[in-house]
Motif scaffolding. Structure first.
Motif, mmCIF file in Angstrom:
data_model
loop_
_atom_site.group_PDB
_atom_site.id
_atom_site.type_symbol
_atom_site.label_atom_id
_atom_site.label_comp_id
_atom_site.label_asym_id
_atom_site.label_seq_id
_atom_site.Cartn_x
_atom_site.Cartn_y
_atom_site.Cartn_z
ATOM 1 N N LYS A 316 0.806 -1.357 -0.176
ATOM 2 C CA LYS A 316 0.008 0.032 0.196
ATOM 3 C C LYS A 316 0.819 1.255 -0.031
ATOM 4 N N LEU A 317 1.831 1.100 0.867
ATOM 5 C CA LEU A 317 2.960 2.263 0.828
ATOM 6 C C LEU A 317 3.471 2.650 -0.610
ATOM 7 N N GLY A 318 3.815 1.566 -1.074
ATOM 8 C CA GLY A 318 4.348 1.512 -2.467
ATOM 9 C C GLY A 318 3.582 2.307 -3.469
ATOM 10 N N LYS A 319 2.181 2.001 -3.542
ATOM 11 C CA LYS A 319 1.129 2.350 -4.134
ATOM 12 C C LYS A 319 1.073 3.872 -4.022
ATOM 13 N N ALA A 320 1.083 4.468 -2.743
ATOM 14 C CA ALA A 320 1.023 5.641 -2.523
ATOM 15 C C ALA A 320 2.202 6.554 -3.074
ATOM 16 N N GLU A 322 3.809 5.564 -5.613
ATOM 17 C CA GLU A 322 3.670 5.777 -7.019
ATOM 18 C C GLU A 322 2.732 6.653 -7.621
ATOM 19 N N ILE A 323 1.697 6.776 -6.870
ATOM 20 C CA ILE A 323 0.790 8.053 -7.184
ATOM 21 C C ILE A 323 1.442 9.468 -7.061
ATOM 22 N N PHE A 324 1.756 9.573 -5.832
ATOM 23 C CA PHE A 324 2.571 10.874 -5.670
ATOM 24 C C PHE A 324 3.421 11.293 -6.621
ATOM 25 N N LYS A 325 4.299 10.250 -7.094
ATOM 26 C CA LYS A 325 5.467 10.590 -8.198
ATOM 27 C C LYS A 325 4.569 11.072 -9.463
ATOM 28 N N GLU A 326 3.457 10.118 -9.731
ATOM 29 C CA GLU A 326 2.788 10.431 -11.001
ATOM 30 C C GLU A 326 2.040 11.922 -10.893
#
Length: 340
Positions: A316-320, A322-326
């Motif tokens: 879940k943290l990795g997903k967060a 990823e979205i922050f970077k995008e």
């Protein structure tokens, strides 16, 4: 009376007033858009530039509340074009600033939000008009916060609040208080966060403005109080905040905050907290509020970590991240990468 005497030019201004009232007091956005559409039509027919600008401006705000960010952006762009054509600095800044802090930021275009917000502030400073500057500092401060530039955000938002003391612009004072409160939450400065939310409530209640926003601030205040152990919360009372909300734009934020509160109330509330963060994720996915979605995943990771589920917490943290970077929220991505 205006209809009876067929005073069509002034009728457009009445529809602007009723439309904005339906948006921000009764919180009936469909009715607001209906009246504002009438205002736009009448303004165009009668050549009432001022009513036309305000009708587009408040319609853009109404569509933002409904999370139709693309349509909202279009209406603010018309405000900008009208203002640019007449060389109206106030109109230029307000339409730019609102597009930056509302639509670009909500739609995950954080880099654009930051750049447009910065340009808005530059123009506002050049104007030396405190009303324009207060809005511009509020908007740019929010963009800095969402970018993850915390020191710059705090500086901008404190200046916005200082200017609010002179302008008393009812929307932009609480806007700055909210962003600053969330910044203090992120830095575990919960006493200061609580003060921000309390001040925002006082402003809005005094003006009888935006009831659902007031409820959101009450919930955020509870969230801060729980962190510093100065309140007793009945978990079932939190559901009322979600039930009473009429604004789509707040749905994910409310669910996220309820999850956060339940987590801090103890392990026995973890299952219910997980339901609420799942609701937040679904809401923010549905409306395309990507920065908030990233925050949802970060909170979910925290919950899973507390439960001892390290594998799924990392996922879940990795997903967060990823979205922050995008989104272009560089500071937030770095912050969570360190935790990862």
């Amino acid at each position: 009376l205006t209809k009876k005497i067929k005073y069509r030019k002034r009728l457009s201004r009445i529809y602007v007033a009723t439309g904005s009232y339906y948006s921000f007091v009764e919180e009936k956005t469909s009715k607001a858009i209906e009246d504002l559409s009438k205002a736009i039509k009448l303004s165009e027919e009668t050549g009432d530039f001022l009513s036309l600008w305000y009708a587009y401006y408040f319609t853009g705000s109404a569509y933002w509340l409904e999370c139709d960010f693309d349509r909202s952006e279009t209406f603010f762009q018309v405000c900008y074009d009208l203002s640019k054509a007449s060389d109206n600095t106030t109109g230029i800044c307000f339409s730019m600033g609102q597009n930056a802090a509302f639509n670009y930021a909500s739609n995950g275009k954080i880099e654009s939000a930051y750049n447009v917000g910065k340009e808005t502030l530059r123009i506002a400073k050049r104007s030396d008009d405190i009303f324009i500057k207060q809005m511009a500092y509020s908007c740019f401060g929010t963009c800095c916060f969402m970018k993850g530039f915390f020191d710059e955000a705090e500086s901008m938002l404190l200046e916005a609040i200082k200017l609010y003391g002179k302008t008393k612009q009812v929307a932009w004072g609480p806007w700055a208080y909210q962003s600053l409160g969330e910044l203090y939450d992120a830095e575990s400065r919960f006493d200061e966060a609580m003060d921000c939310y309390r001040n925002a409530i006082l402003v809005l209640e005094h003006r009888n403005f935006f009831p659902c926003w007031i409820k959101l601030f009450y919930l955020k205040e509870v969230q801060a109080k729980v962190m510093i152990k100065i309140t007793n919360v009945q978990p079932e009372s939190l559901v009322e905040f979600a039930k009473e909300n009429k604004m789509k734009i707040f749905e994910g934020m409310i669910s996220n905050s309820i999850c956060d509160i339940l987590m801090d109330l103890g392990i026995q509330h973890y299952p219910e907290a997980e339901k609420w963060i799942d609701k937040a994720i679904k809401a923010d996915k549905r409306i395309g509020n990507y920065w908030r979605l990233a925050k949802d995943y970060a909170v979910y990771a925290d919950l899973l970590k507390r439960k001892g589920d390290q594998v799924n917490a990392k996922e879940k943290l990795g997903k967060a991240i990823e979205i922050f970077k995008e989104c272009g929220a560089d500071g937030w991505a770095v912050r969570y990468e360190k935790e990862f």
